[in-house]
Design a protein around this motif. Structure first.
Motif, PDB file in Angstrom:
ATOM      1  N   LEU A  49       0.831  -1.208   0.000  1.00 15.39           N
ATOM      2  CA  LEU A  49       0.000   0.000   0.000  1.00 15.39           C
ATOM      3  C   LEU A  49       0.862   1.253   0.000  1.00 15.39           C
ATOM      4  N   GLU A  50       1.982   1.229   0.704  1.00 11.36           N
ATOM      5  CA  GLU A  50       2.878   2.386   0.697  1.00 11.36           C
ATOM      6  C   GLU A  50       3.491   2.597  -0.685  1.00 11.36           C
ATOM      7  N   ALA A  51       3.829   1.503  -1.376  1.00 13.23           N
ATOM      8  CA  ALA A  51       4.370   1.637  -2.739  1.00 13.23           C
ATOM      9  C   ALA A  51       3.347   2.290  -3.666  1.00 13.23           C
ATOM     10  N   LEU A  52       2.082   1.914  -3.534  1.00 18.45           N
ATOM     11  CA  LEU A  52       1.029   2.520  -4.351  1.00 18.45           C
ATOM     12  C   LEU A  52       0.839   3.988  -3.991  1.00 18.45           C
ATOM     13  N   GLN A  53       0.899   4.303  -2.702  1.00 15.73           N
ATOM     14  CA  GLN A  53       0.765   5.702  -2.277  1.00 15.73           C
ATOM     15  C   GLN A  53       1.939   6.533  -2.771  1.00 15.73           C
ATOM     16  N   ARG A  54       3.140   5.950  -2.720  1.00 13.38           N
ATOM     17  CA  ARG A  54       4.322   6.668  -3.215  1.00 13.38           C
ATOM     18  C   ARG A  54       4.174   6.952  -4.702  1.00 13.38           C
ATOM     19  N   PHE A  55       3.668   5.966  -5.443  1.00 14.38           N
ATOM     20  CA  PHE A  55       3.421   6.226  -6.860  1.00 14.38           C
ATOM     21  C   PHE A  55       2.381   7.325  -7.038  1.00 14.38           C
TER      22      PHE A  55
END
Length: 528
Positions: free
Chosen positions: A126-132
């Motif tokens: 979820l953090e990777a998606l938010q970072r994107f």
């Protein structure tokens, strides 16, 4: 004979269609030339198996189009001409391994992450998606801009402000990493590797190519955000909508018109010769072709420098592709019933089996256990099949154009892609799929080999549908060539678009929209 217009566009794939419509909407007089009997490039559909079943012949899924600037600009006009998309808000994609292990992705990222065996992996995902998400405007801007231009400087500045030094270095590290390495580094469990590494094949990559670590969050965020839309009634409806719009805008469309050469006079591209006719271009020629064709046969030898022509000769093409279309008398019944409602399924163990199949294909062998992309478009669009029936769209992205042998030691490849070999290999693929179902009720099949792809579309050199390898050294700044990393070519008035150019392959129409918008803005400024 000749015909004088403002712009001549060579090739009617998605980039050529978008460029033609964009320029014509800005008042340009445009002619669009296509060598095939129909427009569309690798977009099309028809009854390829038995009557009443409509199959997307080549490409099928449109998240890049509906999320991109071309659709923002042209979507309402195309909708007026009948374009409709079908999509889902539930389960969207999945992977199933040989052992029957299934990993699911839903439109909802949190529901997807909740299915991971390790809670921390879910948080990391979820953090990777938010970072994107925080960087999506900048990444989208970079993908839709000339990388070698001053226009990217503000984007880079915004990128560094958003991420800081450490965050920016993390993006660079992901860009250098393969998908396999990224998943191994970031996740404890196998779910992200299993689910998203096979998707790298759709970007022209493999588990062990650099930039996979960058592409996995991009692919995941795109699918979560936009789903997997398909064209209602089949992809040919998209072409019908474009034909209606181009006719409305006065664009001259000539099919069966193979361009033989680009005319260069006084260092400027002034038109083309095609099918015995000369088309004069007052302002621009846009060529949606490979660099091999552009610098090797379409342009006069003295129109481009020798080092550039040498690079074009060495331009690398990727693996071949095969398509298998299947008509079913009833919907598939997967052994894992959750897959009965998933539009797109990969049969793969993730990096492990996909990496092996890729290596076998690049060694010239027919893979023993290919990664099978199983499209169930009729789940989203039941109008494509009779009531109660179904169709399947199988894609193989790990097959050699010139098979030297069979990794399983079963099939004779001595004569290349004969109809018999294509049928036999397709049966291996169908058997691999059928092992995960309770028995497919097949009424008819249609097989398209890499040789068929290459014969249909000159840009699919070696059966590669992506316009050339998408490895890092042939992407971004270096696509298509180190000496030609922009869409404006060394010939005044000549612009290079299509899958071989930045931002690469796919149905987003990035290069066609970028170049046409730039040209239309230049004319507008001059007229004022």
């Amino acid at each position: 004979m000749h015909n004088e217009v403002d712009a001549v566009i060579v090739g009617s794939g998605i980039n050529g269609l978008v460029a033609a419509a964009t320029l014509a909407r800005s008042g340009w007089k445009v002619v669009l030339l296509e060598s095939n009997p129909e427009i569309g490039g690798f977009v099309g559909s028809g009854e390829r198996t038995v009557p009443g079943y409509v199959h997307d012949t080549f490409s099928s899924w449109y998240p890049l189009f509906v999320s991109g600037p071309a659709h923002t600009a042209l979507g309402d006009d195309l909708a007026r001409h009948g374009l409709r998309f079908c999509n889902t808000d539930e389960a969207v994609t999945a992977s199933i391994s040989d052992s029957g292990r299934v990993t699911l992705a839903y439109r909802d990222p949190e529901l997807t992450a909740a299915g991971f065996g390790n809670e921390e992996d879910g948080n990391t995902y979820l953090e990777a998606l938010q970072r994107f998400g925080r960087n999506a405007p900048v990444i989208g801007g970079m993908m839709g801009s000339e990388i070698r231009s001053a226009g990217v400087v503000p984007l880079l500045a915004r990128f560094f402000r958003t991420n800081g030094r450490r965050g920016s270095e993390q993006w660079l590290r992901d860009l250098a990493a393969s998908g396999r390495a990224y998943c191994s580094r970031e996740y404890v469990g196998p779910e992200v590797d299993h689910l998203w590494v096979p998707w790298l094949l759709h970007a022209g990559l493999s588990p062990d190519n650099a930039s996979g670590g960058f592409m996995i969050p991009v692919l995941a965020a795109t699918v979560h955000g936009f789903g997997l839309p398909v064209v209602e009634g089949g992809s040919a409806r998209l072409l019908e909508a474009f034909r209606g719009l181009l006719d409305e805008l006065g664009v001259q469309v000539h099919t069966g018109s193979r361009v033989d050469r680009i005319i260069v006079e006084g260092g400027r591209a002034t038109g083309v010769e095609a099918a015995g006719r000369r088309y004069r271009a007052r302002r621009a020629v846009l060529a949606s072709v490979t660099p091999t064709a552009l610098y090797g046969s379409l342009l006069p030898p003295d129109a481009s420098p020798a080092p550039l022509r040498a690079q074009a000769r060495r331009y690398r093409y990727g693996r071949g592709e095969m398509q298998i279309h299947i008509a079913l008398s009833e919907r598939p019944r997967w052994r894992d019933a959750r897959l009965n409602e998933v539009p797109l399924v990969h049969i793969s163990d993730g990096s492990a089996s996909t990496g092996i199949a890729r290596a076998e294909a690049e060694a010239g062998l027919l893979p023993r256990k290919p990664t099978v992309v199983v499209g169930q478009q009729s789940l989203l669009d039941p109008s494509r099949v009779p009531a109660g029936a179904a169709s399947l769209w199988l894609q193989l992205q790990e097959v050699p154009y010139e098979p030297l042998g069979d990794a399983a030691g079963e099939l004779n490849t001595a004569d290349g892609w004969t109809p018999e070999l294509a049928k036999a290999y397709a049966q291996r693929v169908i058997d691999r799929l059928d092992a995960h179902t309770h028995g497919l009720k097949i009424l008819g099949t249609d097989v398209i080999s890499p040789a068929d792809l290459a014969a249909y579309n000159e840009n699919a050199v070696g059966g590669d549908p992506y316009g050339g390898s998408s490895e890092l050294d042939q992407s971004f700044l270096w696509r298509p060539l180190p000496e030609a990393g922009r869409h404006r070519t060394c010939v005044d008035g000549l612009w290079h678009i299509g899958a071989s150019t930045h931002p690469g392959a796919g149905l987003g129409a990035g290069s066609g929209h970028l170049v046409a918008t730039k040209l239309a803005a230049q004319r507008h400024r001059k007229s004022n």
